[in-house]
Design a protein around this motif. Structure first.
Motif, PDB file in Angstrom:
ATOM      1  N   ALA A  16     106.733   5.368 -50.616  1.00 23.00           N
ATOM      2  CA  ALA A  16     106.347   6.052 -51.851  1.00 23.00           C
ATOM      3  C   ALA A  16     104.838   6.211 -51.977  1.00 23.00           C
ATOM      4  N   TYR A  17     104.102   5.112 -51.737  1.00 25.17           N
ATOM      5  CA  TYR A  17     102.642   5.155 -51.860  1.00 25.17           C
ATOM      6  C   TYR A  17     102.018   5.357 -50.483  1.00 25.17           C
ATOM      7  N   ASN A  18     102.361   6.469 -49.862  1.00 24.68           N
ATOM      8  CA  ASN A  18     101.825   6.797 -48.548  1.00 24.68           C
ATOM      9  C   ASN A  18     100.408   7.349 -48.681  1.00 24.68           C
ATOM     10  N   THR A  19      99.743   7.538 -47.542  1.00 21.94           N
ATOM     11  CA  THR A  19      98.351   7.997 -47.561  1.00 21.94           C
ATOM     12  C   THR A  19      98.203   9.352 -48.236  1.00 21.94           C
ATOM     13  N   VAL A  20      99.159  10.240 -48.031  1.00 18.31           N
ATOM     14  CA  VAL A  20      99.056  11.579 -48.616  1.00 18.31           C
ATOM     15  C   VAL A  20      99.137  11.501 -50.137  1.00 18.31           C
ATOM     16  N   LEU A  21      99.975  10.618 -50.670  1.00 19.19           N
ATOM     17  CA  LEU A  21      99.991  10.436 -52.120  1.00 19.19           C
ATOM     18  C   LEU A  21      98.655   9.869 -52.592  1.00 19.19           C
ATOM     19  N   LEU A  22      98.094   8.893 -51.860  1.00 15.96           N
ATOM     20  CA  LEU A  22      96.809   8.323 -52.256  1.00 15.96           C
ATOM     21  C   LEU A  22      95.699   9.361 -52.216  1.00 15.96           C
ATOM     22  N   LEU A  23      95.872  10.391 -51.396  1.00 17.54           N
ATOM     23  CA  LEU A  23      94.919  11.507 -51.404  1.00 17.54           C
ATOM     24  C   LEU A  23      95.113  12.395 -52.630  1.00 17.54           C
ATOM     25  N   GLY A  24      96.174  12.149 -53.403  1.00 16.45           N
ATOM     26  CA  GLY A  24      96.396  12.891 -54.637  1.00 16.45           C
ATOM     27  C   GLY A  24      97.167  14.177 -54.469  1.00 16.45           C
ATOM     28  N   MET A  25      97.895  14.337 -53.363  1.00 14.61           N
ATOM     29  CA  MET A  25      98.629  15.582 -53.112  1.00 14.61           C
ATOM     30  C   MET A  25      99.998  15.518 -53.785  1.00 14.61           C
ATOM     31  N   LEU A  26      99.974  15.633 -55.105  1.00 12.54           N
ATOM     32  CA  LEU A  26     101.184  15.462 -55.900  1.00 12.54           C
ATOM     33  C   LEU A  26     102.173  16.592 -55.687  1.00 12.54           C
ATOM     34  N   ASN A  27     101.691  17.817 -55.514  1.00  9.23           N
ATOM     35  CA  ASN A  27     102.605  18.946 -55.297  1.00  9.23           C
ATOM     36  C   ASN A  27     103.443  18.731 -54.041  1.00  9.23           C
ATOM     37  N   PHE A  28     102.815  18.284 -52.984  1.00  7.75           N
ATOM     38  CA  PHE A  28     103.524  18.000 -51.744  1.00  7.75           C
ATOM     39  C   PHE A  28     104.574  16.919 -51.955  1.00  7.75           C
ATOM     40  N   GLN A  29     104.194  15.837 -52.602  1.00  6.92           N
ATOM     41  CA  GLN A  29     105.119  14.721 -52.787  1.00  6.92           C
ATOM     42  C   GLN A  29     106.322  15.139 -53.640  1.00  6.92           C
ATOM     43  N   LEU A  30     106.080  15.892 -54.696  1.00  7.59           N
ATOM     44  CA  LEU A  30     107.174  16.382 -55.529  1.00  7.59           C
ATOM     45  C   LEU A  30     108.080  17.324 -54.751  1.00  7.59           C
ATOM     46  N   ALA A  31     107.479  18.180 -53.934  1.00  6.78           N
ATOM     47  CA  ALA A  31     108.285  19.122 -53.152  1.00  6.78           C
ATOM     48  C   ALA A  31     109.162  18.403 -52.138  1.00  6.78           C
ATOM     49  N   VAL A  32     108.663  17.322 -51.551  1.00  5.40           N
ATOM     50  CA  VAL A  32     109.471  16.534 -50.629  1.00  5.40           C
ATOM     51  C   VAL A  32     110.685  15.968 -51.359  1.00  5.40           C
ATOM     52  N   GLY A  33     110.471  15.488 -52.572  1.00  4.49           N
ATOM     53  CA  GLY A  33     111.597  14.986 -53.356  1.00  4.49           C
ATOM     54  C   GLY A  33     112.631  16.058 -53.640  1.00  4.49           C
ATOM     55  N   CYS A  93     107.139  24.389 -55.713  1.00  8.24           N
ATOM     56  CA  CYS A  93     106.416  23.116 -55.740  1.00  8.24           C
ATOM     57  C   CYS A  93     105.362  23.056 -54.642  1.00  8.24           C
ATOM     58  N   HIS A  94     105.783  23.334 -53.413  1.00  6.56           N
ATOM     59  CA  HIS A  94     104.853  23.309 -52.280  1.00  6.56           C
ATOM     60  C   HIS A  94     105.579  23.865 -51.062  1.00  6.56           C
ATOM     61  N   LEU A  95     104.862  24.611 -50.242  1.00  5.18           N
ATOM     62  CA  LEU A  95     105.471  25.255 -49.086  1.00  5.18           C
ATOM     63  C   LEU A  95     106.095  24.238 -48.132  1.00  5.18           C
ATOM     64  N   PHE A  96     105.490  23.069 -48.009  1.00  9.64           N
ATOM     65  CA  PHE A  96     106.043  22.041 -47.122  1.00  9.64           C
ATOM     66  C   PHE A  96     107.429  21.604 -47.579  1.00  9.64           C
ATOM     67  N   GLY A  97     107.651  21.554 -48.889  1.00 11.11           N
ATOM     68  CA  GLY A  97     108.962  21.176 -49.394  1.00 11.11           C
ATOM     69  C   GLY A  97     110.027  22.174 -48.989  1.00 11.11           C
ATOM     70  N   PHE A  98     109.712  23.456 -49.091  1.00 14.46           N
ATOM     71  CA  PHE A  98     110.670  24.475 -48.659  1.00 14.46           C
ATOM     72  C   PHE A  98     110.938  24.359 -47.171  1.00 14.46           C
ATOM     73  N   ALA A  99     109.896  24.125 -46.378  1.00 11.75           N
ATOM     74  CA  ALA A  99     110.075  24.006 -44.931  1.00 11.75           C
ATOM     75  C   ALA A  99     110.978  22.817 -44.591  1.00 11.75           C
ATOM     76  N   LEU A 100     110.788  21.687 -45.304  1.00 11.40           N
ATOM     77  CA  LEU A 100     111.631  20.519 -45.052  1.00 11.40           C
ATOM     78  C   LEU A 100     113.076  20.800 -45.433  1.00 11.40           C
ATOM     79  N   PHE A 101     113.286  21.441 -46.584  1.00  7.05           N
ATOM     80  CA  PHE A 101     114.650  21.767 -47.002  1.00  7.05           C
ATOM     81  C   PHE A 101     115.322  22.684 -45.990  1.00  7.05           C
ATOM     82  N   ALA A 102     114.587  23.705 -45.537  1.00  9.27           N
ATOM     83  CA  ALA A 102     115.141  24.632 -44.547  1.00  9.27           C
ATOM     84  C   ALA A 102     115.494  23.893 -43.258  1.00  9.27           C
ATOM     85  N   LEU A 103     114.622  22.995 -42.828  1.00  4.72           N
ATOM     86  CA  LEU A 103     114.878  22.236 -41.600  1.00  4.72           C
ATOM     87  C   LEU A 103     116.121  21.366 -41.744  1.00  4.72           C
TER      88      LEU A 103
END
Length: 526
Positions: free
Chosen positions: A123-140, A174-184
């Motif tokens: 949950a508290y990974n480095t990317v979250l600590l960088l403050g990339m909330l859109n990415f983290q929400l999109a992953v969820g 939410c974030h393009l990475f979230g869509f890419a993960l869902f598609a994958l």
């Protein structure tokens, strides 16, 4: 042994409660980009009706696959104070991917396991600590979407298509990475099912075509939106990681403020997985045999920076981290082994959360100091944020708080965006406001647009103030820093303890107004 349902639910409740402790302990979570997101949400919520903010910024919505905080924060701020709304936002970013990983595991394996609760480690990974909330929400969103696709598609394949299309659109926004993960994930799930059925008969081939069409229909909308979005044609500098960094950043899922704590967690998890693998005690979802290698390949080939964004490849290990707890599961463990592993990992989790909470509590004084020196700033004025870089000005014997440097790696210092409190508290402009075309739905109005670059780069080191004071002789005349005395009313210096003799800093240009700990505020002389 069969795991009692009550034990699993109790474990889940304790894990989720542990994840909330750091957020409840502080008023402002010290995530690097977070103050900037908070300030933008404040402008989107109140800027149109505020005579001061309205002449600094204007909302400019568009097809931007990076809108999670912009869609959620402004409505929250109309019912909660801004800092409380921000903490709710951070809590969602922490909880959504963790529960999504658990939901995907439950959908795939159709059973409960305490191993699923290990997703809390990520949950508290480095990317979250960088403050990339859109990415983290999109992953969820992506993980919950894949879980829904599998669970619904098992009984009602047709119903899974509109549900999947809805999750695809939400993940995209939410974030393009979230869509890419869902598609994958749904693509690999259906491909695994097609391979299981084979293509030897007409019925099997019809099944394959039907499943491929279902995936295509579910993903078609966001693909079309992306092609029509400004991001599709965005260029920018492409930057690459070194091989050493690529290998080290595989630790990103559990990498926090202490390398020792991070290594202990990583080694414990890796040891448990290796022992179970060598003993034949691991079950793996079929989709994982396709999805995990695909993600590893992406990690190898992706750059760290492109299209105006950064830490692009660094996000892939986060996806892998969540998927480890979603697509693999131990089986046939003895009671003693299961208890021993549960106790060891529980102690590690509790220790990690306690350490992270202590670091966050230590950041409270830095934030209070910044807000105190900014009290002299008038609404509508312009604040230039600079720093005393710990790279250029080593602290020597001075021990800086662990919270200032994300993950202890020399990554973006968590204080870079503290200047955002100039807007949140004082309704003033600051030089690092996030307002990039194609990335945020906010634009700077003239003349403020000459006093920032939309947050495209980090703050300048304070030693650049001298060379850039005269626009005609500035090293980079196109920079917003060139001729800064005419563009700003105040200068906020962060990490000020590393800058000696502040009273003598460009005395013809600057007057020191206040200094507290991390922060010093100067008025620009007319």
């Amino acid at each position: 042994p069969v795991l009692p349902a009550w034990l699993w639910w109790c474990g889940l409740a304790l894990m989720l409660a542990g994840l909330m402790v750091p957020i409840l302990a502080v008023a402002v979570p010290p995530l690097a980009d977070y103050p900037n997101h908070l300030a933008r949400g404040f402008v989107l919520a109140f800027g149109a009706a505020d005579p001061v903010l309205g002449r600094i910024f204007v909302a400019q919505w568009g097809l931007i696959p990076n809108l999670a905080t912009d869609l959620i924060l402004p409505p929250l701020m109309h019912v909660l104070p801004p800092l409380a709304a921000g903490r709710v936002m951070v809590a969602l970013a922490v909880l959504l991917p963790v529960t999504g990983a658990i939901a995907l595991s439950r959908a795939g394996f159709r059973r409960r396991s305490l191993w699923q609760l290990g997703a809390g480690f990520v949950a508290y990974n480095t990317v979250l600590l960088l403050g990339m909330l859109n990415f983290q929400l999109a992953v969820g969103v992506a993980l919950w979407g894949a879980a829904s696709w599998i669970a619904i598609g098992r009984r009602h394949p047709i119903r899974a298509v509109p549900v999947g299309a809805g999750f695809a659109l939400l993940a995209f926004l939410c974030h393009l990475f979230g869509f890419a993960l869902f598609a994958l994930l749904i693509g690999c799930s259906e491909l695994a099912a097609i391979l299981r059925h084979g293509l030897g008969s007409a019925a099997a081939r019809r099944y394959a075509v039907g499943r491929a069409m279902a995936v295509a229909v579910a993903l078609a909308g966001p693909v079309a939106l992306y092609l029509a979005s400004p991001l599709a044609g965005t260029g920018g500098v492409v930057a690459w990681q070194t091989l050493h960094n690529k290998l080290f950043l595989l630790l990103v899922p559990v990498l926090g403020y202490s390398r020792r704590v991070s290594f202990a967690v990583a080694l414990a998890l890796l040891a448990v997985l290796l022992v179970w693998l060598l003993r034949g005690r691991l079950r793996v979802l079929r989709l994982a045999w396709l999805a995990l290698p695909a993600l590893l390949l992406l990690y190898v080939v992706l750059p760290v920076g492109a299209k105006g964004g950064y830490w692009i490849d660094t996000r892939i290990p986060v996806l892998l981290g969540f998927l480890v707890f979603a697509v693999v599961m131990p089986r046939a463990l003895g009671r003693r082994e299961a208890i021993a592993v549960t106790l060891v990992l529980s102690v590690l989790f509790a220790g990690r959360m306690a350490y992270l909470t202590s670091v966050w509590l230590g950041s409270a004084q830095d934030i209070a100091d910044v807000r105190q020196v900014l009290a002299a700033v008038e609404p509508g004025t312009r604040v230039l944020t600079v720093e005393a870089s710990p790279v250029l000005h080593p602290p020597g014997r001075l021990v800086l708080p662990a919270s200032r440097i994300v993950a202890g790696l020399g990554m973006p210092p968590a204080y870079w965006h503290f200047g955002a409190f100039a807007l949140i508290d004082r309704r003033a402009f600051w030089s690092d406001a996030f307002a990039l075309a194609g990335q945020q739905p906010l634009r700077m109005r003239p003349p403020y647009d000459a006093s920032g670059d939309g947050g495209a780069g980090p703050p300048f080191d304070y030693t650049a103030l001298g060379p850039y004071a005269d626009a005609a002789t500035a090293p980079d005349p196109a920079s917003y820093l060139a001729g800064w005395p005419a563009k700003f009313d105040y200068v906020l210096l962060l990490n000020a303890e590393l800058a000696p003799d502040l009273a003598e800093l460009l005395p013809q240009r600057l007057a020191l107004l206040d200094r507290h700990g991390i922060a010093a505020l100067f008025r620009v002389r007319p």
